[in-house]
Design an enzyme around this catalytic site. Structure first.
Site, PDB file in Angstrom:
ATOM      1  N   SER A  18      45.499  11.617  30.351  1.00 17.71           N
ATOM      2  CA  SER A  18      46.814  11.980  29.822  1.00 17.71           C
ATOM      3  C   SER A  18      46.668  12.917  28.623  1.00 17.71           C
ATOM      4  O   SER A  18      45.575  13.075  28.064  1.00 17.71           O
ATOM      5  CB  SER A  18      47.571  10.727  29.382  1.00 17.71           C
ATOM      6  OG  SER A  18      46.965  10.165  28.222  1.00 17.71           O
ATOM      7  N   LYS A  19      47.793  13.496  28.237  1.00 17.37           N
ATOM      8  CA  LYS A  19      47.813  14.361  27.055  1.00 17.37           C
ATOM      9  C   LYS A  19      47.363  13.583  25.822  1.00 17.37           C
ATOM     10  O   LYS A  19      46.675  14.123  24.950  1.00 17.37           O
ATOM     11  CB  LYS A  19      49.222  14.916  26.853  1.00 17.37           C
ATOM     12  CG  LYS A  19      49.369  15.788  25.601  1.00 17.37           C
ATOM     13  CD  LYS A  19      50.783  16.266  25.431  1.00 17.37           C
ATOM     14  CE  LYS A  19      50.949  17.063  24.148  1.00 17.37           C
ATOM     15  NZ  LYS A  19      50.719  16.272  22.934  1.00 17.37           N
ATOM     16  N   ARG A  20      47.739  12.305  25.766  1.00 13.72           N
ATOM     17  CA  ARG A  20      47.356  11.469  24.623  1.00 13.72           C
ATOM     18  C   ARG A  20      45.836  11.390  24.485  1.00 13.72           C
ATOM     19  O   ARG A  20      45.293  11.399  23.380  1.00 13.72           O
ATOM     20  CB  ARG A  20      47.952  10.069  24.780  1.00 13.72           C
ATOM     21  CG  ARG A  20      47.841   9.213  23.523  1.00 13.72           C
ATOM     22  CD  ARG A  20      48.482   7.850  23.692  1.00 13.72           C
ATOM     23  NE  ARG A  20      49.925   7.967  23.863  1.00 13.72           N
ATOM     24  CZ  ARG A  20      50.560   7.596  24.977  1.00 13.72           C
ATOM     25  NH1 ARG A  20      49.891   7.071  25.991  1.00 13.72           N
ATOM     26  NH2 ARG A  20      51.866   7.716  25.067  1.00 13.72           N
TER      27      ARG A  20
END
Length: 508
Positions: A264-266
């Site tokens: 994910s972007k996180r």
């Protein structure tokens, strides 16, 4: 006669394109090219509430940067357009009506509030409410209302959706080109909405209709769509297209570098790497997300990295040109399990492609970075600098980190190196060396080195006593390429000036 291979990449313009989406586009592209087929770009924007301005343009620019140029699609034209689903809106209702007429779909008049109430009631009983074959006959729809009541509801302008009528307790078996034979039982599936109250189809109906009308032969998409496959197979059957339906292949997830779950972007924010091909600025918040392009990755490195996330050629080869990927690609070598992303491997790929480029090619990329710093330098000098430092670099920007001292004099000196190597008498020795350098008429690496060595031998001075201090004077640190190459490239006057400056500042 065998049908021409036609595949599509069909993203939704709901934000930046994740690298997992780029990999899906890549595998579709490789499959099409391998089989002499067509690669289409279709924008699936049926969910207007999630539409993000600029996302469609971002998708197209990303594909172009990656070298995945569609044969047909939004921004590229073609005989099966329009390729943007919102522009095809008028054609979907007839297929929804056809499904209702055939008993494969029904009108549902339940309000959002009524359904929310049912969900909350189920939660209180620690159950999950699902609109399916077990509950539909107790709800407000055309299966429970009379024909007259249904007509009245529609003519009154009451909001409704059209749902697929999932067959009861039926096994749906389909061959997935990656996973083999997959079976779902409809008792576990809900009656998905096919047509919404806003007059737009949902993904499921639009996807199946468009794939049929665009003559798509193979649907290659992410694993998250595997659970939708039985509904889509049943829709093809209900619409009378079972014999011409595409073959399915569901790609494995790209997993985060550590721990469990999808990348994910996180993860990228936390670990310091991009997950999007290009830099993205959120139009609402202004938040900026890093991109592989802006971080200095070459598109060929990014593509090579993605190709090996879930696929291999069956040998030890790791570096592939696009042509080699096309030649070697096959779906039977795509793995079923998730592929773990390694950000360090991404840098390793980029280093390889940087090393493959000539110094002249890199100079073309590096000189604009120098210009941004207000530095003008002859191409010949830049090329020579790159030849000296490139084997220490992973990115074009590293050329500055590794070779900035060729263009600007150091503003400070490594304190630890001074303490360790700049001893009493060092300044006097360097002052004598300055005079020697001034006497060199042929300012070339070999002649500078020869004159210096002869002087040191005559004086019987240890080379180790002065080499690091000279390097400190020229570079600012105790690291760098060959000392006399530095001298030649920065020039005689600059060499003398830098050593003199260091003597004046550091004096011990």
């Amino acid at each position: 006669m065998e049908k021409k291979v036609r595949v599509r990449f069909a993203p939704s313009p709901t934000g930046p394109l994740h690298m997992g989406g780029v990999r899906t586009a890549l595998f579709n592209y490789l499959f099409a090219r391998k089989h002499g087929g067509d690669f289409l770009l279709r924008i699936e924007d049926t969910d207007q509430n999630r539409y993000v301005p600029g996302a469609e343009e971002y998708i197209i620019e990303s594909l172009k940067w990656c070298g995945l140029v569609p044969d047909e699609g939004v921004g590229f034209g073609g005989p099966f357009g329009p390729y943007r689903q919102s522009e095809r809106k008028a054609m979907y209702k007839q297929y929804a009506d056809h499904l209702i007429a055939g008993g494969n779909a029904y009108y549902a008049f339940d309000t959002a509030e009524e359904l929310d109430h049912l969900r909350k009631e189920a939660e209180e009983k620690q159950q999950v409410f699902s609109y399916d074959q077990h509950t539909r006959l107790s709800l407000k729809n055309s299966l429970t209302l009379s024909a007259e009541e249904v007509k009245q509801q529609i003519e009154s302008g009451n909001s409704y959706v059209i749902r697929f009528k999932m067959p009861e307790n039926t096994d749906v078996t389909e061959v997935d080109l990656i996973r083999g034979s997959v079976t779902f039982n409809t008792a576990q599936l809900d009656d998905k909405v096919l047509f919404k109250s806003d007059g737009m189809p949902t993904y499921h109906l639009a996807n199946v209709v468009d794939d049929h009308l665009m003559q798509i032969t193979h649907v290659i998409r992410g694993e998250e769509w595997l659970s939708s496959m039985p509904l889509h197979v049943l829709l093809y059957r209900a619409l009378g297209w079972a014999d011409t339906r595409p073959q399915f292949a569901h790609l494995p997830l790209i997993l985060k570098p550590t721990g469990k779950g999808k990348l994910s972007k996180r993860d990228g924010d936390k670990m310091g790497f991009p997950v999007f091909p290009l830099l993205w600025t959120d139009p609402e918040t202004g938040d900026i997300s890093r991109g592989y392009r802006e971080d200095g990755y070459f598109p060929e490195a990014f593509i090579n990295l993605l190709a090996l996330l879930g696929w291999n050629a069956g040998n030890d080869q790791e570096f592939f040109s696009m042509d080699e990927l096309i030649e070697n690609f096959s779906l039977d070598r795509v793995v079923k399990s998730g592929a773990r992303f390694d950000p360090e491997k991404a840098k390793w790929f980029n280093r390889h492609y940087l090393q493959q480029k000539t110094a002249n090619e890199l100079a073309t990329l590096f000189m604009p970075l120098l210009a941004k710093r207000g530095i003008e330098a002859a191409t010949e000098k830049v090329v020579r600098v790159i030849e000296l430092v490139k084997d220490r670099c992973e990115f074009v920007a590293d050329l500055w980190e590794q070779g900035n001292y060729f263009f600007v004099a150091p503003e400070s000196y490594d304190e630890k190196a001074i303490e360790k190597k700049w001893k009493e008498g060092t300044s006097e020795k360097l002052q004598a060396i300055v005079e020697v350098f001034k006497s060199v008429s042929d300012w070339q690496t070999t002649s500078i080195k020869e004159t210096f060595s002869n002087f040191m031998n005559e004086k019987e001075w240890s080379f180790g006593m002065v080499m690091v201090p000279i390097r400190l004077a020229l570079v600012g640190t105790s690291t760098g390429v060959d000392l006399f190459d530095i001298c030649e490239l920065i020039g005689k006057n600059e060499t003398v000036a830098r050593i003199q400056k260091a003597i004046d500042i550091i004096r011990v």
